[in-house]
Design a protein around this motif. Sequence first.
Motif, short mmCIF file in Angstrom:
data_model
loop_
_atom_site.label_atom_id
_atom_site.label_comp_id
_atom_site.label_asym_id
_atom_site.label_seq_id
_atom_site.Cartn_x
_atom_site.Cartn_y
_atom_site.Cartn_z
N ASP A 1 -18.47 -1.72 -19.55
CA ASP A 1 -19.11 -1.99 -20.84
C ASP A 1 -19.26 -3.49 -21.05
O ASP A 1 -18.52 -4.10 -21.83
N ARG A 2 -20.20 -4.10 -20.36
CA ARG A 2 -20.35 -5.56 -20.45
C ARG A 2 -21.47 -5.91 -21.43
O ARG A 2 -22.36 -5.12 -21.73
N GLY A 3 -21.40 -7.16 -21.92
CA GLY A 3 -22.36 -7.60 -22.92
C GLY A 3 -23.65 -8.14 -22.32
O GLY A 3 -23.64 -8.76 -21.26
N TRP A 4 -24.74 -7.91 -23.04
CA TRP A 4 -26.06 -8.46 -22.68
C TRP A 4 -26.44 -9.48 -23.74
O TRP A 4 -26.48 -9.17 -24.93
N TYR A 5 -26.73 -10.71 -23.30
CA TYR A 5 -26.97 -11.83 -24.18
C TYR A 5 -28.40 -12.36 -24.02
O TYR A 5 -29.03 -12.20 -22.96
N ARG A 6 -28.86 -13.01 -25.07
CA ARG A 6 -30.07 -13.82 -24.94
C ARG A 6 -29.79 -14.90 -23.90
O ARG A 6 -28.75 -15.55 -23.94
N PHE A 7 -30.70 -15.11 -22.97
CA PHE A 7 -30.43 -16.00 -21.84
C PHE A 7 -30.08 -17.41 -22.31
O PHE A 7 -29.12 -18.02 -21.83
#
Length: 349
Positions: free
Chosen positions: A158-164
């Motif tokens: 369950d890893r996070g997805w960020y704005r680059f």
Amino acid sequence: MYDEKIRALRMERQHLLTPANETEYDALYRDLQPGQNVYWNGFGQPPTLSFRADFDDLVYNKSRQFRRELIKGRFAGGNLGWILPEDLELFAALYRKPLKNATMTQQMLLERIEMSGPYTIGQLKEESGLLVKEITPALHRLQEAFLIYEDQYDGEWDRGWYRFGEFFSDFSLDRYTKTEALKIVLRRFAHRFVWFTPAMAKSFYKLPEKEIKLAIAGLVSEDVLVESDGGYLLKEDAETLKTYTAPEFHSVYALHRNDPLYKAFEPALKSLAKSLTEGLPYDCDSLQYLLIDGVFHGAVVGHFRNGPYDLNDVRIDDASLLSRKEEIIAAVQTVNFGALPQRFMGEKP
């Protein structure tokens, strides 16, 4: 002209003659990026360079991931890989796929992440009502466009997805042209492979051969590379090989399908495995390839499983190597948790 010397120097540069210490390993890893884990291994495994370190590089790279000294992306044909943060702009120049016509799903997910991120896939599923099988490919495409970043630093699902830009605020997509980036990585590739062809670089980097040849031509005109026997090598290596004395070495390695040496020779190795297994009545997926004295001479074939593989046979292409059967089987056991192959050249024990 220098086949034996090239083979020995390549094995030396790849640290398959003398395993690398941490300083040597860091340089080796940089030159062979993007790093990948052992083929068909479990999710979240750190990248490794099998047989090339004098320490446990699985543990070492897991620590580097945790400190974000290795970062995750989609490179080389959309494959997952791990690179050094300082080389991010370099690999963006090589592999970024701009998103010109975003789908509704891609646009909606990007807007959510940009406005309220980071998000996990589970959170996106809950808020959007979309299925995981709809969300995942959309995120991967945004990742290839370098619009979002997947922060998998601890191997968890369950890893996070960020704005680059949130993760890499000083990042510039205009730092290198593609040709400039190719020149840099091809110099590294030439150092570790000693002699190479455009086809080898194409296989390794999964980039068009036309673009690779253009970068090579630039390096030749700059007096960095020289042409030799249908391939290329660094100008300083052309001089080195004139006086280089190849050490005697005897080794057998069973290399997986994400190994850097396999990746450079993949088309020829696939063809070799097919020729060695055609017509056999059992599963013959290529599990590992046999590097014997620095040359690929066969494959371990069978069936991939989530657990011990089915090791159905060991196939080699040179009858003179049959006398090294026990050495070859020992190498196979080393990478298969001690399991013995069911056959050697079709014969059961």
